[in-house]
Design an enzyme around this catalytic site. Structure first.
Site, mmCIF file in Angstrom:
data_model
loop_
_atom_site.group_PDB
_atom_site.id
_atom_site.type_symbol
_atom_site.label_atom_id
_atom_site.label_comp_id
_atom_site.label_asym_id
_atom_site.label_seq_id
_atom_site.Cartn_x
_atom_site.Cartn_y
_atom_site.Cartn_z
ATOM 1 N N ASN A 23 -0.803 -4.733 5.416
ATOM 2 C CA ASN A 23 -1.397 -5.514 4.319
ATOM 3 C C ASN A 23 -0.250 -6.060 3.465
ATOM 4 O O ASN A 23 0.884 -5.576 3.563
ATOM 5 C CB ASN A 23 -2.404 -4.664 3.523
ATOM 6 C CG ASN A 23 -1.731 -3.580 2.700
ATOM 7 O OD1 ASN A 23 -0.830 -3.861 1.905
ATOM 8 N ND2 ASN A 23 -2.153 -2.334 2.881
ATOM 9 N N ASP B 161 -1.021 6.929 6.348
ATOM 10 C CA ASP B 161 -2.094 6.366 5.517
ATOM 11 C C ASP B 161 -3.334 7.259 5.448
ATOM 12 O O ASP B 161 -4.349 6.871 4.868
ATOM 13 C CB ASP B 161 -2.506 4.981 6.051
ATOM 14 C CG ASP B 161 -1.627 3.860 5.494
ATOM 15 O OD1 ASP B 161 -1.021 4.049 4.423
ATOM 16 O OD2 ASP B 161 -1.564 2.799 6.141
ATOM 17 N N ASN C 127 -11.206 5.407 3.868
ATOM 18 C CA ASN C 127 -11.315 4.684 5.129
ATOM 19 C C ASN C 127 -11.750 5.554 6.305
ATOM 20 O O ASN C 127 -11.802 5.076 7.440
ATOM 21 C CB ASN C 127 -9.983 4.000 5.457
ATOM 22 C CG ASN C 127 -9.602 2.963 4.424
ATOM 23 O OD1 ASN C 127 -8.526 3.032 3.840
ATOM 24 N ND2 ASN C 127 -10.482 2.025 4.141
ATOM 25 N N ARG D 248 -3.429 3.004 12.476
ATOM 26 C CA ARG D 248 -4.329 3.945 11.788
ATOM 27 C C ARG D 248 -5.393 4.521 12.721
ATOM 28 O O ARG D 248 -6.163 5.397 12.310
ATOM 29 C CB ARG D 248 -5.004 3.277 10.583
ATOM 30 C CG ARG D 248 -4.041 2.935 9.449
ATOM 31 C CD ARG D 248 -4.761 2.698 8.115
ATOM 32 N NE ARG D 248 -5.340 3.941 7.573
ATOM 33 C CZ ARG D 248 -6.061 3.999 6.459
ATOM 34 N NH1 ARG D 248 -6.292 2.900 5.756
ATOM 35 N NH2 ARG D 248 -6.565 5.141 6.036
ATOM 36 N N ARG E 53 -10.537 -6.317 7.730
ATOM 37 C CA ARG E 53 -10.553 -5.000 8.380
ATOM 38 C C ARG E 53 -11.865 -4.758 9.130
ATOM 39 O O ARG E 53 -11.870 -4.458 10.309
ATOM 40 C CB ARG E 53 -10.329 -3.902 7.349
ATOM 41 C CG ARG E 53 -8.966 -3.967 6.685
ATOM 42 C CD ARG E 53 -7.835 -3.881 7.707
ATOM 43 N NE ARG E 53 -6.524 -3.930 7.100
ATOM 44 C CZ ARG E 53 -5.878 -2.883 6.617
ATOM 45 N NH1 ARG E 53 -6.425 -1.699 6.662
ATOM 46 N NH2 ARG E 53 -4.680 -3.026 6.095
ATOM 47 N N HIS F 150 -9.723 -4.837 1.519
ATOM 48 C CA HIS F 150 -10.875 -3.928 1.593
ATOM 49 C C HIS F 150 -11.773 -4.224 0.387
ATOM 50 O O HIS F 150 -11.273 -4.524 -0.703
ATOM 51 C CB HIS F 150 -10.434 -2.456 1.463
ATOM 52 C CG HIS F 150 -9.916 -1.840 2.724
ATOM 53 N ND1 HIS F 150 -8.812 -1.012 2.751
ATOM 54 C CD2 HIS F 150 -10.377 -1.878 4.006
ATOM 55 C CE1 HIS F 150 -8.597 -0.592 3.997
ATOM 56 N NE2 HIS F 150 -9.535 -1.099 4.775
ATOM 57 N N ASP G 239 -13.213 -2.264 -1.595
ATOM 58 C CA ASP G 239 -12.987 -1.417 -2.781
ATOM 59 C C ASP G 239 -11.732 -1.809 -3.567
ATOM 60 O O ASP G 239 -11.428 -1.209 -4.590
ATOM 61 C CB ASP G 239 -12.955 0.080 -2.409
ATOM 62 C CG ASP G 239 -11.752 0.492 -1.581
ATOM 63 O OD1 ASP G 239 -10.919 -0.375 -1.249
ATOM 64 O OD2 ASP G 239 -11.647 1.693 -1.265
ATOM 65 N N ALA H 28 1.495 1.010 -0.802
ATOM 66 C CA ALA H 28 0.840 0.934 0.513
ATOM 67 C C ALA H 28 -0.471 0.162 0.420
ATOM 68 O O ALA H 28 -1.205 0.029 1.390
ATOM 69 C CB ALA H 28 0.576 2.336 1.052
ATOM 70 N N CYS I 21 -9.227 4.511 -3.158
ATOM 71 C CA CYS I 21 -8.839 4.601 -1.736
ATOM 72 C C CYS I 21 -8.574 6.041 -1.312
ATOM 73 O O CYS I 21 -8.674 6.378 -0.138
ATOM 74 C CB CYS I 21 -7.581 3.794 -1.474
ATOM 75 S SG CYS I 21 -7.705 2.065 -1.862
HETATM 76 N N1 ARG Z 1 -2.095 1.137 3.835
HETATM 77 C C1 ARG Z 1 -3.503 1.318 3.931
HETATM 78 C C2 ARG Z 1 -4.097 0.245 4.833
HETATM 79 O O1 ARG Z 1 -3.607 -0.871 4.804
HETATM 80 C C3 ARG Z 1 -4.146 1.281 2.583
HETATM 81 C C4 ARG Z 1 -5.596 1.585 2.586
HETATM 82 C C5 ARG Z 1 -6.264 1.434 1.261
HETATM 83 N N2 ARG Z 1 -7.591 1.918 1.306
HETATM 84 C C6 ARG Z 1 -8.633 1.373 0.706
HETATM 85 N N3 ARG Z 1 -9.773 1.996 0.767
HETATM 86 N N4 ARG Z 1 -8.567 0.200 0.134
HETATM 87 O O2 ARG Z 1 -5.019 0.461 5.570
#
Ligand code: ARG
Length: 270
Positions: free
Chosen positions: A19, A62, A68, A87, A134, A163, A165, A251, A257
């Site tokens: 990201n 992560d 997630n 991931r 995503r 995302h 959220d 990150a 998150c």
């Molecule tokens: N580095 C992680 C990714 O890119 C961060 C995830 C953040 N999570 C969230 N629920 N927004 O997947």
């Protein structure tokens, strides 16, 4: 009592870039990250939240972002299908955690990506679900069949808010925060059609992950926010706790998150 799932940042690092926030040349400070994570844990403990932990895994930096893992609905756990290979191995660890606790496990068809509560948040009994960066919109129909709730799909249009959220946060039965720059006009229309009081946050607050807030009844835990947002929320009767989460923003994540709710839909219980 509210139950949530967290994962210690034991192996947390920026090892790849999936990201726009991530830069492998800018590593989080490990001890600061632990401190910030501990502060969140303490907040939960002080607010009668029961925190459950899953063991962190080497090579899955992560995993600290438990939002997630998947989506919990009553006793059902819909396990995520992560878009990026970096991931994907997390899924089995989350799956086993829920299996061991007798959740009914549901998988989505293989070809559809879905990144859990990070992309799916309840507003009352309606699931608002984000797609594009995503999760896939195709996954939403299957989720709707599993949980037998209305699912409203909204497209995310800003790569930094990849995302749901990161740009949307339900607050109570009437209200939610959102960042207009992360949706198209139709997405905003969809949100407006179900949320009577849809409140926009500024560019600055959005980039400070203010929509990535954890809401516990009248208490809101978030990264630093503007004075005006704080006042607006306080005027609505919320109590605001601002904590530093800058090591996790490296990150692309903040407080929400790192939080997976183990009951949904949450508002039905009030
Ligand atoms: N580095 C992680 C990714 O890119 C961060 C995830 C953040 N999570 C969230 N629920 N927004 O997947």
């Amino acid at each position: 009592m509210i139950n949530i799932l967290m994962c210690r940042p034991a192996y947390y690092a920026v090892q790849y870039k999936i990201n726009p926030w991530m830069d492998t040349h800018i590593q989080p400070d490990a001890s600061l990250a632990h401190q910030q994570w501990d502060n969140l844990l303490d907040q939960f403990k002080n607010n009668d939240v029961q925190v459950h932990l899953i063991d962190p895994q080497p090579e899955l930096p992560d995993m600290v972002f438990t939002a997630n893992a998947g989506l919990v609905f009553n006793n059902t756990f819909i396990v995520s299908r992560f878009r990026y290979p970096q991931r994907q191995k997390e899924a089995d660890f989350f799956l086993n955690w829920f299996k061991e606790r007798d959740y009914e496990i549901r998988h989505l068809p293989e070809q559809y990506y879905f990144e859990g509560e990070g992309d799916a948040l309840f507003f009352k009994d309606t699931l608002i679900a984000g797609y594009r960066y995503r999760s896939d919109i195709h996954a939403h129909r299957f989720i709707s069949e599993i949980i037998e709730c209305e699912v409203l799909s909204v497209e995310l249009t800003h790569p930094s808010f990849y995302h749901l959220d990161t740009c949307f946060c339900p607050l109570d039965q009437d209200s939610a925060l959102y960042y207009p720059g992360a949706f198209d006009a139709y997405g905003v229309k969809v949100l407006e059609s179900v949320i009577p009081n849809l409140m926009a946050v500024s560019d600055e607050d959005a980039h400070n992950f203010c929509c990535n807030a954890v809401v516990l009844g009248k208490k809101i835990i978030l990264n630093q926010c503007s004075h005006s947002l704080k006042v607006m929320l306080e005027d609505m009767g919320f109590q605001i706790t601002q904590l530093a989460f800058n090591e996790f923003i490296k990150a692309g994540g903040s407080s929400k998150c790192m939080t997976l709710f183990l009951e949904n839909p949450r508002d039905s219980r009030h």
